[in-house]
Write a protein that holds these residues in place. Structure first.
Motif, PDB file in Angstrom:
ATOM      1  N   UNK A 185      40.829  31.453  10.423  1.00 56.68           N
ATOM      2  CA  UNK A 185      40.817  31.382  12.032  1.00 56.68           C
ATOM      3  C   UNK A 185      41.248  32.652  12.579  1.00 56.68           C
ATOM      4  N   UNK A 186      40.506  33.185  13.543  1.00 53.69           N
ATOM      5  CA  UNK A 186      41.078  34.385  14.015  1.00 53.69           C
ATOM      6  C   UNK A 186      41.137  33.888  15.657  1.00 53.69           C
ATOM      7  N   UNK A 211      39.829  29.662  19.253  1.00 49.50           N
ATOM      8  CA  UNK A 211      39.900  30.664  18.082  1.00 49.50           C
ATOM      9  C   UNK A 211      38.411  30.587  17.380  1.00 49.50           C
ATOM     10  N   UNK A 212      38.007  31.371  16.480  1.00 47.28           N
ATOM     11  CA  UNK A 212      36.961  31.299  15.509  1.00 47.28           C
ATOM     12  C   UNK A 212      37.082  31.018  14.210  1.00 47.28           C
ATOM     13  N   UNK A 213      36.527  30.142  13.516  1.00 42.91           N
ATOM     14  CA  UNK A 213      36.807  29.937  12.353  1.00 42.91           C
ATOM     15  C   UNK A 213      35.620  30.327  11.412  1.00 42.91           C
ATOM     16  N   UNK A 259      32.469  29.378  13.685  1.00 40.94           N
ATOM     17  CA  UNK A 259      32.500  28.224  14.545  1.00 40.94           C
ATOM     18  C   UNK A 259      33.757  28.291  15.416  1.00 40.94           C
ATOM     19  N   UNK A 260      33.297  28.212  16.586  1.00 39.46           N
ATOM     20  CA  UNK A 260      34.323  28.023  17.866  1.00 39.46           C
ATOM     21  C   UNK A 260      35.181  26.813  17.770  1.00 39.46           C
ATOM     22  N   UNK A 261      36.484  26.892  17.892  1.00 35.79           N
ATOM     23  CA  UNK A 261      37.393  25.761  17.920  1.00 35.79           C
ATOM     24  C   UNK A 261      38.246  25.965  18.966  1.00 35.79           C
ATOM     25  N   UNK A 314      34.564  27.176  28.006  1.00 34.39           N
ATOM     26  CA  UNK A 314      34.875  25.940  27.721  1.00 34.39           C
ATOM     27  C   UNK A 314      36.233  25.596  27.327  1.00 34.39           C
ATOM     28  N   UNK A 315      36.937  27.061  26.529  1.00 39.16           N
ATOM     29  CA  UNK A 315      38.202  26.560  26.095  1.00 39.16           C
ATOM     30  C   UNK A 315      39.099  26.619  27.277  1.00 39.16           C
TER      31      UNK A 315
END
Length: 395
Positions: free
Chosen positions: A24-25, A32-34, A42-44, A73-74
């Motif tokens: 993840x970054x 974060x983006x995984x 994938x956005x998380x 969204x975050x």
């Protein structure tokens, strides 16, 4: 104190490569983006609720959700967490409602909100206009991979029937760039505009191509707003102001310039002619050259190579810089600058009841009156270019 995440950029996200294990970054604010081992991104949303770290909430596939939308969204989920509510159920509903961007209209929206974010307002406007006016009404409801070259041809033919071949070519280029973006994001498998040649849509006699005043303004506003190196921006400006050949400019040496007297003498040996060529410089050209001179890193060349040796940039460098910008000036090559300047200068000369010069430079000119007139025309031409650049900035 925890280390704050540095916000990501679209280019940084695209550059993320898969590893042996997924990772993840962080972008910040829990987003974060995984990056999966397959390369899928994938956005998380990372959060803590009631003092306990919770499993990551999934926002969605990066290919279908832009950075801007993911951040929004975050932020929404962070506000829910602050109120003591888990965002998981909401995130699940959002993913169900989220368009899969497998329809061209929605893919175009994604393109406009991401790839266009760093472009000038004029570039975004002309791109959106082409999509909204002709492309999306015709094929916007089609699946991305169902669009065919025949669809693109039909759109271009419809535009040409209105008497606008240049706009037809521009629209084809917009679709081509859109699909290049979609292919890079793994949403499209091929580019239907690639096989539709520019010449099949509109042809121009390369020996008569002259940029209009509006096109000159559009061109240089785009160049000024771009991220290309400052010396290359100045080189492009000087190319149009001096009306010299591209090779004469990029291979120029400082010893050839007398900036105090605003004259550039190109040696006959470099031109393969019998006489030196004198290029009379406007105030704008002198200012640009002084800026280059103050910043020069090499002793000899005005436009030195960045590779460290004392030689000029390659002749193709300016072409590559212009091509990379995706400028909204169709069927344009750098050589058109000379023809464009000469054409407009004749009109300027007629309006000023002056001589009708073929250029603002001459070989072996000795007549003082002619030199004065050429200096005047050089300044009038530079002022004309400035007016065109400023005109669009006021809109």
């Amino acid at each position: 104190m925890p280390r704050l995440a540095v916000p990501l950029t679209e280019s940084e996200i695209r550059a993320l490569e898969p590893r042996a294990t997924r990772y993840c970054v962080a972008d910040g604010n829990g987003l974060v983006i995984e990056v999966m081992t397959t390369g899928t991104k994938i956005w998380r949303f990372r959060y803590t609720l009631n003092g306990k770290r919770q499993p990551l909430a999934t926002i969605g596939d990066y290919r279908m959700i832009s950075l801007r939308v993911a951040r929004a969204k975050a932020q929404k989920y962070a506000e829910m967490v602050a109120q003591g509510t888990s965002p998981v159920a909401t995130a699940r509903r959002d993913r169900g409602a989220e368009s899969k961007a497998d329809v061209l209209r929605e893919a175009a929206d994604l393109y406009l909100s991401t790839a266009m974010s760093g472009k000038s307002a004029e570039y975004r406007r002309t791109t959106r206009r082409a999509l909204d006016k002709d492309v999306l009404p015709a094929i916007g409801s089609k699946s991305i991979n169902a669009v065919t070259p025949n669809d693109i041809v039909a759109i271009c033919e419809n535009i040409k029937s209105r008497g606008s071949p240049k706009m037809a070519l521009h629209t084809r280029n917009v679709v081509k760039r859109l699909y290049e973006y979609l292919i890079g994001r793994q949403l499209a498998t091929s580019n239907p505009a690639d096989v539709v040649s520019a010449r099949s849509i509109a042809t121009f006699d390369s020996r008569t191509r002259v940029l209009s005043g509006e096109e000159i303004g559009t061109l240089f506003r785009s160049i000024d707003a771009s991220s290309i190196r400052r010396p290359l921006k100045l080189a492009l400006h000087l190319l149009v102001l001096t009306m010299v050949r591209k090779s004469d400019l990029v291979e120029s040496r400082w010893v050839e310039f007398d900036l105090d007297n605003a004259v550039w003498t190109i040696p006959a040996a470099r031109l393969n002619t019998e006489r030196d060529q004198h290029v009379y410089l406007s105030r704008q050209a002198v200012a640009m050259l002084r800026e280059l001179h103050q910043a020069k890193l090499r002793r000899n060349f005005v436009f030195p190579s960045v590779r460290g040796d004392d030689r000029p940039i390659a002749r193709s460098t300016l072409n590559q810089a212009v091509k990379a910008l995706g400028l909204e000036v169709e069927h344009f090559v750098l050589h058109d600058f000379r023809r464009t300047a000469s054409t407009h200068l004749r009109a300027i000369a007629q309006q000023a009841d002056a001589l009708d010069p073929a250029s603002i430079s001459a070989q072996g000119v000795e007549d003082p009156a002619e030199i004065v007139e050429q200096r005047r025309m050089a300044q009038r031409w530079a002022d004309f270019v400035d007016v065109q650049i400023a005109a669009g900035s006021k809109r």
